[in-house]
Scaffold this motif. Sequence first.
Motif, PDB file in Angstrom:
ATOM      1  N   ALA A 165       0.824  -1.215   0.000  1.00  0.00           N
ATOM      2  CA  ALA A 165       0.000   0.000   0.000  1.00  0.00           C
ATOM      3  C   ALA A 165       0.855   1.260   0.000  1.00  0.00           C
ATOM      4  O   ALA A 165       0.395   2.329  -0.425  1.00  0.00           O
ATOM      5  N   TYR A 208     -11.053   0.878   2.059  1.00  0.00           N
ATOM      6  CA  TYR A 208      -9.992   1.841   2.347  1.00  0.00           C
ATOM      7  C   TYR A 208     -10.621   3.103   2.946  1.00  0.00           C
ATOM      8  O   TYR A 208     -11.646   3.583   2.459  1.00  0.00           O
ATOM      9  N   ASN A 225      -4.419  -2.221  -4.777  1.00  0.00           N
ATOM     10  CA  ASN A 225      -3.782  -1.085  -4.078  1.00  0.00           C
ATOM     11  C   ASN A 225      -3.379   0.002  -5.057  1.00  0.00           C
ATOM     12  O   ASN A 225      -3.600   1.189  -4.824  1.00  0.00           O
TER      13      ASN A 225
END
Length: 252
Positions: free
Chosen positions: A77, A146, A206
């Motif tokens: 990430a 997220y 990601n």
Amino acid sequence: MRRYRTYIGILLLVLAAASCKSEKRLSYYNDLYREQPATIYIAPLADMSMRRVVRTTEDSLFNQSLNTAAQQLYLTAADPLVYRGYYVPGPLASAQIAATEHRSGKQLRNEDISDYHSLLGIDAVLFITLKEWRQTANSWSVEVEYALRSTETGHEMLHVDAHATKTLPFDFKASPLPLPEDRAFSDRYGCDLETAQRCRLVEILNRYVLKDLPSGRRARATATEQYEPAHPEYFTLKINADGTVQISKTDQ
């Protein structure tokens, strides 16, 4: 009748095009543009996916595959954030921050975290929640959430809920046929086919989610960046059997 069908076809295309339109970055990332965070800390991953009760070696290998993919989701990430011009504490520094944290992940998501700003110089905290894994004979799916939260104001500057799937073609024996990139990943890290699929899937997810962020202070933004479409808050990502990627907006 032909004219009627043509009219209906054009109308459907117009409606489809309208439904695919996304907010501009300037509007979608309004809080992020206003606060302009420089340093983003990635909180420990919240892995909510189910593991198997270990009765056989296969169960153990399955659980290990999920553990490895979860670690890959967390570790990859940082790269998209750095690419976009943000400073991200390294794995060792992040581990030290996590080790001294007495609050739960839920508390960090919902309560005051201004001490991260005043004591550590962190402007925002990225929370990643791995919700669920699913698979078929030749596909692997994951659902990930997220959330990027400001440490100064507590505002949520990003929220994305994504369902991502990676599909492989079958060979003449009706077995999944990995792509060259999958084989290269498997050889590099010494992992099995299933683990390679999961790891590559979360790494690509990601990249897609976090590279959509506005440019940080360490990167040069283009003149049109603010007016380009942002990715939808809820979407499905599909990595097809030929390696191409498709994105579609979904309802909450």
